[in-house]
Design a protein around this motif. Structure first.
Motif, PDB file in Angstrom:
ATOM      1  N   LEU A   1      14.098 -13.789 -20.957  1.00 60.44           N
ATOM      2  CA  LEU A   1      15.551 -13.954 -21.009  1.00 60.44           C
ATOM      3  C   LEU A   1      16.034 -15.149 -20.191  1.00 60.44           C
ATOM      4  N   HIS A   2      15.322 -15.465 -19.121  1.00 57.60           N
ATOM      5  CA  HIS A   2      15.808 -16.505 -18.206  1.00 57.60           C
ATOM      6  C   HIS A   2      15.061 -17.830 -18.322  1.00 57.60           C
ATOM      7  N   LEU A   3      13.944 -17.819 -19.026  1.00 59.37           N
ATOM      8  CA  LEU A   3      13.210 -19.056 -19.288  1.00 59.37           C
ATOM      9  C   LEU A   3      13.030 -19.163 -20.803  1.00 59.37           C
ATOM     10  N   GLY A   4      13.814 -20.019 -21.410  1.00 58.53           N
ATOM     11  CA  GLY A   4      13.809 -20.106 -22.862  1.00 58.53           C
ATOM     12  C   GLY A   4      12.458 -20.446 -23.462  1.00 58.53           C
ATOM     13  N   TYR A   5      11.601 -21.097 -22.692  1.00 55.72           N
ATOM     14  CA  TYR A   5      10.300 -21.524 -23.205  1.00 55.72           C
ATOM     15  C   TYR A   5       9.192 -20.515 -22.911  1.00 55.72           C
ATOM     16  N   PHE A   6       9.524 -19.429 -22.217  1.00 56.45           N
ATOM     17  CA  PHE A   6       8.483 -18.483 -21.801  1.00 56.45           C
ATOM     18  C   PHE A   6       7.969 -17.659 -22.978  1.00 56.45           C
ATOM     19  N   LYS A   7       6.660 -17.510 -23.040  1.00 56.69           N
ATOM     20  CA  LYS A   7       6.022 -16.661 -24.028  1.00 56.69           C
ATOM     21  C   LYS A   7       5.121 -15.658 -23.322  1.00 56.69           C
ATOM     22  N   LYS A   8       5.121 -14.443 -23.808  1.00 55.68           N
ATOM     23  CA  LYS A   8       4.275 -13.431 -23.182  1.00 55.68           C
ATOM     24  C   LYS A   8       2.818 -13.880 -23.213  1.00 55.68           C
ATOM     25  N   PRO A   9       2.108 -13.744 -22.108  1.00 56.37           N
ATOM     26  CA  PRO A   9       0.709 -14.184 -22.050  1.00 56.37           C
ATOM     27  C   PRO A   9      -0.158 -13.466 -23.085  1.00 56.37           C
ATOM     28  N   LYS A  10      -1.058 -14.214 -23.669  1.00 57.64           N
ATOM     29  CA  LYS A  10      -1.987 -13.626 -24.636  1.00 57.64           C
ATOM     30  C   LYS A  10      -2.878 -12.578 -23.972  1.00 57.64           C
ATOM     31  N   SER A  11      -3.095 -12.742 -22.663  1.00 57.52           N
ATOM     32  CA  SER A  11      -3.979 -11.831 -21.938  1.00 57.52           C
ATOM     33  C   SER A  11      -3.285 -10.552 -21.497  1.00 57.52           C
ATOM     34  N   LEU A  12      -1.989 -10.384 -21.818  1.00 55.29           N
ATOM     35  CA  LEU A  12      -1.224  -9.236 -21.315  1.00 55.29           C
ATOM     36  C   LEU A  12      -1.807  -7.910 -21.774  1.00 55.29           C
TER      37      LEU A  12
ATOM     38  N   HIS B   1       0.822  -1.214   0.000  1.00 58.80           N
ATOM     39  CA  HIS B   1       0.000   0.000   0.000  1.00 58.80           C
ATOM     40  C   HIS B   1       0.858   1.268   0.000  1.00 58.80           C
ATOM     41  N   THR B   2       2.135   1.129   0.329  1.00 61.25           N
ATOM     42  CA  THR B   2       3.021   2.300   0.359  1.00 61.25           C
ATOM     43  C   THR B   2       3.554   2.648  -1.029  1.00 61.25           C
ATOM     44  N   VAL B   3       3.346   1.776  -2.002  1.00 62.55           N
ATOM     45  CA  VAL B   3       3.856   1.993  -3.359  1.00 62.55           C
ATOM     46  C   VAL B   3       2.771   2.658  -4.201  1.00 62.55           C
ATOM     47  N   LYS B   4       3.033   3.869  -4.637  1.00 62.58           N
ATOM     48  CA  LYS B   4       2.056   4.636  -5.418  1.00 62.58           C
ATOM     49  C   LYS B   4       2.543   4.740  -6.867  1.00 62.58           C
ATOM     50  N   LEU B   5       1.786   4.148  -7.786  1.00 55.50           N
ATOM     51  CA  LEU B   5       2.158   4.157  -9.198  1.00 55.50           C
ATOM     52  C   LEU B   5       0.973   4.576 -10.059  1.00 55.50           C
ATOM     53  N   HIS B   6       1.272   5.221 -11.181  1.00 58.70           N
ATOM     54  CA  HIS B   6       0.217   5.450 -12.168  1.00 58.70           C
ATOM     55  C   HIS B   6       0.280   4.347 -13.215  1.00 58.70           C
ATOM     56  N   ALA B   7      -0.703   4.284 -14.086  1.00 54.03           N
ATOM     57  CA  ALA B   7      -0.864   3.149 -15.004  1.00 54.03           C
ATOM     58  C   ALA B   7       0.353   2.946 -15.891  1.00 54.03           C
ATOM     59  N   GLU B   8       0.930   4.034 -16.400  1.00 51.26           N
ATOM     60  CA  GLU B   8       2.079   3.896 -17.298  1.00 51.26           C
ATOM     61  C   GLU B   8       3.279   3.288 -16.582  1.00 51.26           C
ATOM     62  N   GLN B   9       3.511   3.677 -15.333  1.00 52.88           N
ATOM     63  CA  GLN B   9       4.618   3.109 -14.558  1.00 52.88           C
ATOM     64  C   GLN B   9       4.395   1.622 -14.315  1.00 52.88           C
ATOM     65  N   ARG B  10       3.161   1.289 -13.995  1.00 53.17           N
ATOM     66  CA  ARG B  10       2.831  -0.110 -13.708  1.00 53.17           C
ATOM     67  C   ARG B  10       3.017  -0.975 -14.954  1.00 53.17           C
ATOM     68  N   GLN B  11       2.570  -0.486 -16.095  1.00 51.65           N
ATOM     69  CA  GLN B  11       2.693  -1.242 -17.332  1.00 51.65           C
ATOM     70  C   GLN B  11       4.147  -1.375 -17.768  1.00 51.65           C
ATOM     71  N   ALA B  12       4.919  -0.315 -17.596  1.00 51.34           N
ATOM     72  CA  ALA B  12       6.334  -0.358 -17.981  1.00 51.34           C
ATOM     73  C   ALA B  12       7.085  -1.386 -17.139  1.00 51.34           C
ATOM     74  N   PHE B  13       6.786  -1.432 -15.853  1.00 54.99           N
ATOM     75  CA  PHE B  13       7.477  -2.382 -14.977  1.00 54.99           C
ATOM     76  C   PHE B  13       7.044  -3.813 -15.298  1.00 54.99           C
ATOM     77  N   LEU B  14       5.760  -4.005 -15.588  1.00 57.99           N
ATOM     78  CA  LEU B  14       5.278  -5.336 -15.940  1.00 57.99           C
ATOM     79  C   LEU B  14       5.913  -5.815 -17.244  1.00 57.99           C
TER      80      LEU B  14
END
Length: 238
Positions: free
Chosen positions: A219-230, A197-210
């Motif tokens: 980079l660390h899981l060769g089989y990982f694919k970005k979720p279709k729901s992203l 609750h102490t972390v205050k972010l706006h939508a753009e910051q949240r999306q950039a970090f995600l």
């Protein structure tokens, strides 16, 4: 062989007309899949509701080693969610995280620490009202159990390198993250969910970090694919 097991539902697909195939992360055997015969015509109250995404179950299974699909003889909820499947935003988080977990959890072996983490974190999300940044901390902490948690030594050096997993003084490297993401990463490292609750972010910051976290997973899981729901998920948190 019949055995009792705790399980978290990761995914489900309809099979034929009335059956259901579910993939679960179990307490004692890691990833396991089950065929639920007659799931869509069962007269038992709530039979389908048990198998909602990320539901926490206690099952009695008919388990056979080396069998791709096992069978559930008895099922009940081990924890009954209050909001996770009824709150629209939390349901979006559930959909997104279940897709990520289905993608990254591949081991058919016991990992009590990981199971306990999933169980506890999801219960926290269910009970809390301030959860906008939950998925960020959840995914960051998950890397600890997947083997590529950021190295917190030398955090004072400066910028985190996604490829190496270390902090470095060179902020011009192709995999050095932005200064804004770097500040947020340092803030979240070592934080528990109760402090979110102490972390205050706006939508753009949240999306950039995600998006940065998704690249880190790639980079660390060769089989990982970005979720279709992203993309849809990011729209929810605008």
């Amino acid at each position: 062989m019949s055995a009792s097991e705790k399980a978290i539902v990761l995914s489900k697909i309809k099979y034929r007309d009335n059956d259901l195939i579910i993939s679960c992360y179990t307490q004692h055997r890691g990833l396991s899949s089950y065929l639920i015969r007659g799931a869509f015509k069962s007269k038992r109250p709530g039979s389908i509701a048990y198998y909602q995404l990320l539901s926490q179950l206690e099952i009695v299974e008919n388990y056979k080693p080396n069998q791709a699909l096992n069978f559930i003889k008895e099922v009940k909820s081990s924890y009954v969610y209050s909001t996770l499947h009824t709150n629209v935003i939390k349901s979006s988080i559930v959909l997104f995280l279940s897709e990520v977990l289905t993608n990254v959890l591949k081991e058919e072996e016991q990992n009590n620490l990981l199971f306990d983490y999933l169980e506890t974190a999801l219960q926290w999300l269910d009970s809390e009202n301030n959860y906008a940044n939950f998925h960020l901390l959840f995914l960051l902490k998950l890397t600890k159990y997947l083997g590529f948690y950021p190295d917190t030594n030398n955090m004072e050096l400066g910028v985190f390198n996604l490829q190496s997993g270390y902090f470095q003084s060179n902020n011009t490297h192709v995999y050095a993250i932005s200064l804004e993401n770097n500040t947020l990463l340092k803030l979240l490292l070592g934080m528990n969910f109760d402090a979110l609750h102490t972390v205050k972010l706006h939508a753009e910051q949240r999306q950039a970090f995600l998006n940065m976290l998704m690249q880190y997973y790639e980079l660390h899981l060769g089989y990982f694919k970005k979720p279709k729901s992203l993309q849809i998920f990011n729209q929810v948190f605008k």
